[in-house]
Design an enzyme around this catalytic site. Sequence first.
Site, PDB file in Angstrom:
ATOM      1  N   GLU A   1       1.599  -0.548  -4.912  1.00  0.00           N
ATOM      2  CA  GLU A   1       0.616   0.479  -5.274  1.00  0.00           C
ATOM      3  C   GLU A   1       1.440   1.742  -5.525  1.00  0.00           C
ATOM      4  O   GLU A   1       1.957   2.342  -4.589  1.00  0.00           O
ATOM      5  CB  GLU A   1      -0.392   0.737  -4.159  1.00  0.00           C
ATOM      6  CG  GLU A   1      -1.444   1.754  -4.609  1.00  0.00           C
ATOM      7  CD  GLU A   1      -2.145   2.526  -3.493  1.00  0.00           C
ATOM      8  OE1 GLU A   1      -3.202   3.098  -3.760  1.00  0.00           O
ATOM      9  OE2 GLU A   1      -1.623   2.588  -2.369  1.00  0.00           O
TER      10      GLU A   1
ATOM     11  N   ASP B   1       0.835  -1.197   0.000  1.00  0.00           N
ATOM     12  CA  ASP B   1       0.000   0.000   0.000  1.00  0.00           C
ATOM     13  C   ASP B   1       0.875   1.254   0.000  1.00  0.00           C
ATOM     14  O   ASP B   1       1.872   1.323   0.732  1.00  0.00           O
ATOM     15  CB  ASP B   1      -0.866  -0.045   1.278  1.00  0.00           C
ATOM     16  CG  ASP B   1      -1.964   0.989   1.305  1.00  0.00           C
ATOM     17  OD1 ASP B   1      -2.840   0.944   0.434  1.00  0.00           O
ATOM     18  OD2 ASP B   1      -1.958   1.842   2.219  1.00  0.00           O
TER      19      ASP B   1
END
Length: 530
Positions: free
Chosen positions: A267, A203
């Site tokens: 990401e 993330d």
Amino acid sequence: MTEDPSAWWRNGVLYQLYPRSFADSNGDGVGDLVGITQHLDHMQWLGVRGFWSSPITPSANFDWGYDVKDYTSVDADLGTLEDAESMITAATARGLKVILDLVPNHTSTEHPWFLESRSSRDNPKRDWYVWEDAKPDGSLPNNWQSSFIGPAWRLDELTGQYYMSNFLRQQADLNWWNQEVRDEFERILRFWFDRGVAGFRIDVAHMLIKDRELRDNPPATEDDQLVEQLRGQRQQYNSNRPEVHEIYRRWREIADSYDPPRLLLGETPVWKPSILASYYGEGDELDLAFNFILLESPFEADAMHQVIETTLAALPRGCQAVWAGGNHDVPRFATRWGGNSPARARAAMLMLMTLPGTPFLFAGDEILMQDTALTQEQLRDPLGVKLYPMPVGRDPERTPMQWSGEPGAGFTEPGVEPWLPFGDLSVNVADQRDDPHSALSLTRDLIALRSELPDLHLGGYSRFDGPEGWWCYRRGEQALIAINLSEVHGVLEAVSGQVRIGTQRSRDGEALVGKLALEPDEAVIVRLEL
Ligand code: GLC
């Protein structure tokens, strides 16, 4: 010959699911891990090689999983650690790889580390987070803006200092200059790798390390991306810092020390191919870094071709692109790219499944689920709630998977209210499964063809001239993809071969002798006769 251990992600199609919205096994209206295990047959049948689940770890649920309270157990809403282990074992037995979501940029402010850190200025965990005094004139430590709007600094009354928080105030950014933080995350990686997890989606991979001196970001100029212009600043000192690469080199060593090697997938919402490419290092950092440039692009021939070409040119040798049409943070592609045209959404699916690199589907894409319109009361995403009525909330793409048109949608028991409302249940897996003309059959057949034809998973990419508004490209020697994105019927001359799959399925198998005609929003994969 034994298969290359990276073949599953290099050659295959992967899937993302949002665990709260995938399948509810215990009738509480929230999806869970047992529900995922019960639906592995769907993924296997579809032909994907593995799935990434958004976070399953305990969360304070301000940001639904992305505000982690503990990195090595399972959120009670979703199940137990044993459920996770059973899910991994069952998936692996079906040849499906499990990718978990790792949130290393920040923790929940309810995480015990943060509770300790904030307890006093000299607590041993104080330095695990980014704490700073106000400037002498009483103003904020610097001008950084949160990705969720507003200043990135929050005052903690207890010790009178500010902590940095790039998302919600309930999410505190970790200090990645601290070696103990790094050691702790290496332990977390191993904890899950040791349990058979095939990889991690990382993330906010581009933001972990912040400028050591916390310098102010410069103002945005008109050359900067729209998001930066809206924020009023270029994110120069709080993202894409050079020191972040050292972390991924280290993680890659860990991932590669396993047999088979584990996947690191970032990401990486960055807007320049060269910056995206930097996350692959020299082939010694992340294996894959999500391409947000394509994700945010309009479905137009020139715009998309340019993203593909510049991305491929920027990636280091041997490194592979990864493409998605959606995820839990952006509107679904059937809505965004498809608009009100089911034909156009089908063309977008054919495009995604034929791109050079690894394609990801977001659960529900396979039936071309659309965004669900919600009332203000139904919103659950803090971003949507805070900025209502601006259409920036992420609930419309997070509504439950539509397994059937029955009450409960096959997602939960009839009569149970799901945590987010159902969308249009006339779009569902059960009705589409045996219909050869459905979106689901199209998706499954495209996945199968991609794996059958080496040109489609291994072949190079080159644009092929076509009529105005068409996007035509070749994959390898023999595969030609033609998409008519114009508003008029057209003809591509000098094409001979066979239509392998058309978005109008009645064309499958059609022999082409010297020309290919397409309606607006129609797309085909042609096996060229050479
Ligand atoms: C990532 C996640 C998003 C989350 C944010 C903060 O962008 O995909 O859902 O809100 O990080 O963790």
